[in-house]
Structures are given as structure tokens and as C-alpha cells.
Write a protein that holds these residues in place. Structure first.
Motif, mmCIF file in Angstrom:
data_model
loop_
_atom_site.group_PDB
_atom_site.id
_atom_site.type_symbol
_atom_site.label_atom_id
_atom_site.label_comp_id
_atom_site.label_asym_id
_atom_site.label_seq_id
_atom_site.Cartn_x
_atom_site.Cartn_y
_atom_site.Cartn_z
ATOM 1 N N ALA A 165 0.834 -1.205 0.000
ATOM 2 C CA ALA A 165 0.000 0.000 0.000
ATOM 3 C C ALA A 165 0.869 1.256 0.000
ATOM 4 C CB ALA A 165 -0.919 -0.012 1.226
ATOM 5 N N PHE A 166 1.976 1.202 0.730
ATOM 6 C CA PHE A 166 2.875 2.351 0.813
ATOM 7 C C PHE A 166 3.493 2.663 -0.544
ATOM 8 C CE2 PHE A 166 7.355 3.739 1.908
ATOM 9 C CZ PHE A 166 7.002 5.059 2.123
ATOM 10 N N ARG A 167 3.848 1.612 -1.286
ATOM 11 C CA ARG A 167 4.457 1.831 -2.604
ATOM 12 C C ARG A 167 3.504 2.554 -3.550
ATOM 13 N NH1 ARG A 167 6.931 -3.308 -1.702
ATOM 14 N NH2 ARG A 167 5.301 -4.401 -2.840
ATOM 15 N N LEU A 168 2.209 2.279 -3.376
ATOM 16 C CA LEU A 168 1.226 2.969 -4.210
ATOM 17 C C LEU A 168 1.127 4.451 -3.836
ATOM 18 C CD1 LEU A 168 -1.660 0.326 -4.279
ATOM 19 C CD2 LEU A 168 -0.100 0.921 -6.143
ATOM 20 N N MET A 169 1.428 4.772 -2.570
ATOM 21 C CA MET A 169 1.348 6.156 -2.109
ATOM 22 C C MET A 169 2.556 6.980 -2.538
ATOM 23 S SD MET A 169 0.127 5.561 1.797
ATOM 24 C CE MET A 169 0.617 7.230 2.199
ATOM 25 N N LEU A 170 3.678 6.319 -2.760
ATOM 26 C CA LEU A 170 4.897 7.068 -3.054
ATOM 27 C C LEU A 170 4.779 7.813 -4.378
ATOM 28 C CD1 LEU A 170 7.663 4.533 -1.991
ATOM 29 C CD2 LEU A 170 7.158 6.717 -0.918
ATOM 30 N N PRO A 171 5.168 9.078 -4.383
ATOM 31 C CA PRO A 171 5.052 9.864 -5.616
ATOM 32 C C PRO A 171 6.062 9.474 -6.688
ATOM 33 C CG PRO A 171 6.116 11.156 -3.895
ATOM 34 C CD PRO A 171 5.658 9.877 -3.261
ATOM 35 N N SER A 172 7.094 8.693 -6.308
ATOM 36 C CA SER A 172 8.109 8.331 -7.294
ATOM 37 C C SER A 172 8.796 7.041 -6.859
ATOM 38 C CB SER A 172 9.145 9.450 -7.419
ATOM 39 O OG SER A 172 10.273 9.020 -8.152
ATOM 40 N N THR A 173 9.091 6.174 -7.839
ATOM 41 C CA THR A 173 9.829 4.942 -7.522
ATOM 42 C C THR A 173 11.257 5.263 -7.077
ATOM 43 O OG1 THR A 173 10.434 4.746 -9.860
ATOM 44 C CG2 THR A 173 8.486 3.538 -9.119
ATOM 45 N N LYS A 174 11.750 6.441 -7.477
ATOM 46 C CA LYS A 174 13.094 6.842 -7.063
ATOM 47 C C LYS A 174 13.157 7.023 -5.553
ATOM 48 C CE LYS A 174 16.751 10.243 -7.859
ATOM 49 N NZ LYS A 174 17.163 11.491 -8.551
ATOM 50 N N ILE A 175 12.092 7.556 -4.967
ATOM 51 C CA ILE A 175 12.049 7.740 -3.511
ATOM 52 C C ILE A 175 12.068 6.386 -2.818
ATOM 53 C CG2 ILE A 175 10.609 8.541 -1.594
ATOM 54 C CD1 ILE A 175 9.739 10.872 -3.338
ATOM 55 N N GLU A 176 11.328 5.423 -3.366
ATOM 56 C CA GLU A 176 11.330 4.069 -2.801
ATOM 57 C C GLU A 176 12.727 3.476 -2.818
ATOM 58 O OE1 GLU A 176 9.486 -0.382 -3.700
ATOM 59 O OE2 GLU A 176 8.780 1.344 -4.831
ATOM 60 N N LYS A 177 13.428 3.613 -3.943
ATOM 61 C CA LYS A 177 14.789 3.065 -4.052
ATOM 62 C C LYS A 177 15.747 3.750 -3.082
ATOM 63 C CE LYS A 177 14.330 1.667 -8.894
ATOM 64 N NZ LYS A 177 14.762 1.928 -10.294
ATOM 65 N N LEU A 178 15.601 5.064 -2.928
ATOM 66 C CA LEU A 178 16.464 5.794 -1.997
ATOM 67 C C LEU A 178 16.269 5.285 -0.571
ATOM 68 C CD1 LEU A 178 16.098 9.471 -3.311
ATOM 69 C CD2 LEU A 178 18.213 8.133 -3.256
ATOM 70 N N LEU A 179 15.020 5.131 -0.174
ATOM 71 C CA LEU A 179 14.727 4.707 1.196
ATOM 72 C C LEU A 179 15.203 3.279 1.465
ATOM 73 C CD1 LEU A 179 11.106 6.168 1.581
ATOM 74 C CD2 LEU A 179 13.228 7.091 2.545
ATOM 75 N N LYS A 180 14.990 2.396 0.497
ATOM 76 C CA LYS A 180 15.369 0.993 0.697
ATOM 77 C C LYS A 180 16.878 0.785 0.719
ATOM 78 C CE LYS A 180 11.325 -1.602 -0.785
ATOM 79 N NZ LYS A 180 10.796 -2.633 -1.708
ATOM 80 N N ALA A 181 17.623 1.751 0.209
ATOM 81 C CA ALA A 181 19.083 1.614 0.159
ATOM 82 C C ALA A 181 19.769 2.092 1.436
ATOM 83 C CB ALA A 181 19.630 2.396 -1.035
ATOM 84 N N ILE A 182 19.003 2.667 2.360
ATOM 85 C CA ILE A 182 19.599 3.237 3.577
ATOM 86 C C ILE A 182 19.333 2.287 4.749
ATOM 87 C CG2 ILE A 182 19.712 5.249 5.086
ATOM 88 C CD1 ILE A 182 18.300 6.821 2.786
ATOM 89 N N PRO A 183 20.380 1.715 5.339
ATOM 90 C CA PRO A 183 20.176 0.773 6.449
ATOM 91 C C PRO A 183 19.892 1.489 7.771
ATOM 92 C CG PRO A 183 22.506 1.050 6.058
ATOM 93 C CD PRO A 183 21.803 1.872 5.013
ATOM 94 N N GLU A 184 19.365 0.737 8.700
ATOM 95 C CA GLU A 184 19.253 1.180 10.090
ATOM 96 C C GLU A 184 19.872 0.088 10.955
ATOM 97 O OE1 GLU A 184 18.470 3.886 11.461
ATOM 98 O OE2 GLU A 184 17.251 5.034 10.058
ATOM 99 N N TYR A 185 20.182 0.446 12.200
ATOM 100 C CA TYR A 185 20.852 -0.496 13.094
ATOM 101 C C TYR A 185 20.095 -0.594 14.417
ATOM 102 C CZ TYR A 185 24.662 0.279 9.802
ATOM 103 O OH TYR A 185 25.415 0.380 8.660
ATOM 104 N N ARG A 186 19.882 -1.819 14.866
ATOM 105 C CA ARG A 186 19.381 -2.022 16.227
ATOM 106 C C ARG A 186 20.591 -2.141 17.137
ATOM 107 N NH1 ARG A 186 14.888 -5.573 14.150
ATOM 108 N NH2 ARG A 186 13.110 -4.163 14.082
ATOM 109 N N ASP A 187 20.476 -1.569 18.331
ATOM 110 C CA ASP A 187 21.646 -1.535 19.207
ATOM 111 C C ASP A 187 21.255 -1.704 20.658
ATOM 112 O OD1 ASP A 187 21.081 1.173 20.439
ATOM 113 O OD2 ASP A 187 21.288 1.788 18.355
ATOM 114 N N HIS A 188 22.254 -1.948 21.466
ATOM 115 C CA HIS A 188 22.081 -2.023 22.924
ATOM 116 C C HIS A 188 22.863 -0.882 23.554
ATOM 117 C CE1 HIS A 188 21.653 -3.621 26.961
ATOM 118 N NE2 HIS A 188 22.956 -3.512 27.105
ATOM 119 N N PHE A 189 22.174 -0.073 24.345
ATOM 120 C CA PHE A 189 22.780 1.108 24.952
ATOM 121 C C PHE A 189 23.432 0.754 26.284
ATOM 122 C CE2 PHE A 189 22.393 4.841 27.791
ATOM 123 C CZ PHE A 189 23.169 5.744 27.087
ATOM 124 N N ASP A 190 24.682 1.167 26.476
ATOM 125 C CA ASP A 190 25.406 0.971 27.741
ATOM 126 C C ASP A 190 25.231 2.221 28.592
ATOM 127 O OD1 ASP A 190 27.352 0.823 29.801
ATOM 128 O OD2 ASP A 190 28.549 -0.561 28.603
#
Length: 358
Positions: A165-190
Motif C-alpha cells: 500500500a505504501f508503494r502505491l502512495m509514493l510519488p516516485s519509484t526513485k524515492i522508494e529506491k532511496l529509502l530501501k538503500a539506507i540501512p538502520e541499526y538495532r543496538d544495545h545502549f550501555d
């Protein structure tokens, strides 16, 4: 002695040790009886094999999974008893059963997932018991995780549906590709050092982050926040979907210990970069560009020409962005209440700075 004269010899023997052994045997018998009752209370299935893979012990749950009312499996081969449960026949089950490997290597096999022919999922552990340099037993522990797997599948299905559903909302496939190429990290805080340890890499993490933003926005919409003056739903949705398109992330590995203050790019930098990227799209309004560009600024840092009418949406964008970051990177738990123009949020987060009511 009889009339002070010896008439025979009587041998005296210390039987304290014998008495102690008898007491010990009685204790062991009682202990085993109690232990069996205790083990039968456990929800997990427990089966113990000898080195020839014959069943020598099992608990009540083992009979329950086999739907047997009488304890008639002692002395039988493990694969014969459980083969038809986890496979079409015992030979098929034997191909997947790691008992032979445990016997050969004396090494445990942990967290092996296996399905019954009726669709139930179990996680199985095989533990070798070695005594006096000889393999004596194999302890098999099974735990039913069907409910957990069903819940995980439901979550995955819901995510895929939301993603489509989100992909249908995106105004451009370029935005989808940009977002999917950026990783995130789960971490444990000391808490002591202020450093974090990377525990998981989410390759399409920024894409997931944006989806979580929209989920939070949807929940707030149901509570009436978009009825507030100065809040335009379409503008907020566009700002949420594009606010991190210019984000740059370092390449990290699981186990890395880093200082988040110095390792990651400052939010204002990627906000500016995101605004530059989306300004090239003709369908993005100037309001969205302003919101994206300044969504990491404090209000006293905003330029004089920042439109005051955008402040309610800027505050909402910053709140949703922060809550989604906790949801994506920390698996935080959220609950919220909307009272007019006020949003009260309870966030349960492992990071002390974000944990609590806001």
C-alpha cells in the motif's frame, strides 16, 4: 561371659555406613518421585535416550503430543515413536534427526525448528550427557512455538500488505529506491559509557522507519489529531515519506561498539540533503520542503522566514519521526492519548533518554 568365664566370641561391626546408605537410597527414591512430578509440570516435552537411541525416560507432555494415554514408549526407538509425528514415516524423520550427529560428536544441537505433519512448529534441543569419558544419555527438549510462529507470520504478512500500500502512495519509484538503500541499526545502549553495541542490521531500515511513521500517523489520525487547525494530512504524509531521503549511514557490523554522537551524521545535515533531493520533484510543495529541511531544528533555531503556520505540523512531524525511530531501532512500545492539541505519549524504550511519558 558366664559367671565371669568366657564362653564364646561375638564380633562387633560398625553398621553406621550401611544405615547411611539405606537412608541415602530412601532419599534418592523420594527425590526421583518428586523430580518426576516436577518435570511433569514443565510445559516442554522431555525425552531421554540411551546411546542406542532407545527411550529410557519421558515426561507427561511427551505422551500428550503423541496422544497416548498409557506409558508404552519406554524402551522403543526414538525415531519409531516420533517419526510419524514429524514426517511421513520414521525413515524420513531419521534423515532430519540429528541424534546420530550428537552421538558421534558429543556436541549439542540447539534451536532446531521442526514441523509436525499437522502444522505445529517445535524448537528442539539435543544435549549429550557424558560421564567418565563416556556418552551415557541424550536429553531431548521440545518446545511448541506454533503460536509464536503464527504471530510472526501475521506480522510479516501485515508488513508486506502495508508495504504494498505504501508503494502505491509514493510519488516516485526513485524515492522508494532511496529509502530501501539506507540501512538502520538495532543496538544495545550501555548506561555507564554512553556507547552502543550494534546487535542487528536492518538493510532496508529507513524504508521500514517511514512505514512505521505512517502507522503512527494513522493511529493518531484515528484519535483526531488531523482535525486540529493548521494540520494538513496530505502535507504531513508527504513530509513523512520523504524526510529521510538524503540520509547517509556508516557501514557497521554486528558487534561494533560505537559512540552514536560521533558515528552518525548530524540530523540537520541529512535533513538539508533530503530537502535538496525532494525539491527537484515538481509535485513536492514548498511546505513539505520546509518541514523536511527543518525537522531536526529546535524551534529557537528556525530562521526568521520560517512560516509560523507550519509549526503545528513541524512539531507533529518531529514527534512521529522520534517515535518511529524508537519503534524501528529499539522495538519500543508506544501508547498515546490525544487531548485537543496535546498528544501524551508513553514510550517504553531501553534507552533512558527516550523512556517515559512525553
Amino acid at each position: 561371659l558366664y559367671k565371669n568365664k568366657p564362653v564364646g566370641v561375638l564380633h562387633r561391626e560398625d553398621i553406621t555406613g550401611i544405615k547411611n546408605v539405606e537412608k541415602e537410597k530412601k532419599y534418592i527414591d523420594i527425590s526421583n518421585t518428586v523430580l518426576r512430578k516436577i518435570i511433569d509440570c514443565f510445559p516442554n516435552i522431555l525425552v531421554i535416550l540411551d546411546k542406542n537411541q532407545n527411550i529410557i525416560y519421558y515426561n507427561k507432555q511427551a505422551l500428550n503430543i503423541l496422544h497416548k494415554r498409557q506409558p508404552c514408549i519406554k524402551g522403543k526407538k526414538f525415531e519409531w515413536v516420533f517419526g510419524n509425528l514429524f514426517g511421513k514415516n520414521h525413515k524420513e524423520f531419521l534423515l532430519r534427526c540429528p541424534a546420530n550427529r550428537v552421538i558421534e560428536t558429543w556436541s549439542p544441537v540447539n534451536d532446531m525448528e521442526i514441523k509436525t505433519i499437522k502444522g505445529h512448529t517445535y524448537v528442539v534441543n539435543y544435549y549429550p550427557i557424558v560421564h567418565q569419558k563416556s556418552l551415557k544419555y541424550i536429553v531431548i527438549n521440545m518446545r511448541d512455538i506454533t503460536h509464536k510462529k503464527t504471530r510472526e507470520n501475521d506480522i510479516h504478512t501485515a508488513y508486506e500488505e502495508l508495504s504494498r500500500a505504501f508503494r502505491l502512495m509514493l510519488p516516485s519509484t526513485k524515492i522508494e529506491k532511496l529509502l530501501k538503500a539506507i540501512p538502520e541499526y538495532r543496538d544495545h545502549f550501555d548506561h555507564n559509557t554512553g556507547l552502543v553495541k550494534i546487535i542487528e542490521i536492518i538493510p532496508d531500515g529507513t524504508y521500514r522507519h517511514v512505514i512505521n511513521c505512517l502507522k503512527i500517523a494513522s493511529e493518531l489520525q484515528e484519535k483526531g489529531i488531523f482535525n486540529m487547525p493548521g494540520v494538513d494530512r496530505n502535507t504531513i504524509v508527504q513530509a513523512l515519506t520523504t524526510h529521510d531521503t538524503g540520509k547517509k549511514q556508516p557501514q557497521l557490523n554486528v558487534g561494533d561498539i560505537i559512540d552514536p554522537k560521533t558515528c552518525f551524521t548530524e540530523g540537520k545535515v541529512h535533513a538539508m540533503e533530503s530537502a535538496k533531493i525532494i525539491s527537484k520533484f515538481p509535485f513536492i510543495s514548498s511546505d513539505v520542503i520546509n518541514l523536511v529541511q527543518f525537522h531536526h531544528h529546535a524551534e529557537n533555531e528556525l530562521p526568521d522566514d520560517f512560516p509560523a503556520r507550519l509549526l503545528p505540523m513541524l512539531r507533529l512531524l518531529k514527534l512521529i519521526d522520534g517515535l518511529s525511530a524508537g519503534l524501528t531501532r529499539k522495538n519500543s512500545k508506544l501508547s498515546s492519548v490525544v487531548e485537543g492539541s496535546k498528544i501524551i505519549v508513553l514510550e517504553k524504550n531501553s534507552h533512558p533518554h527516550y523512556n517515559g511519558i512525553k
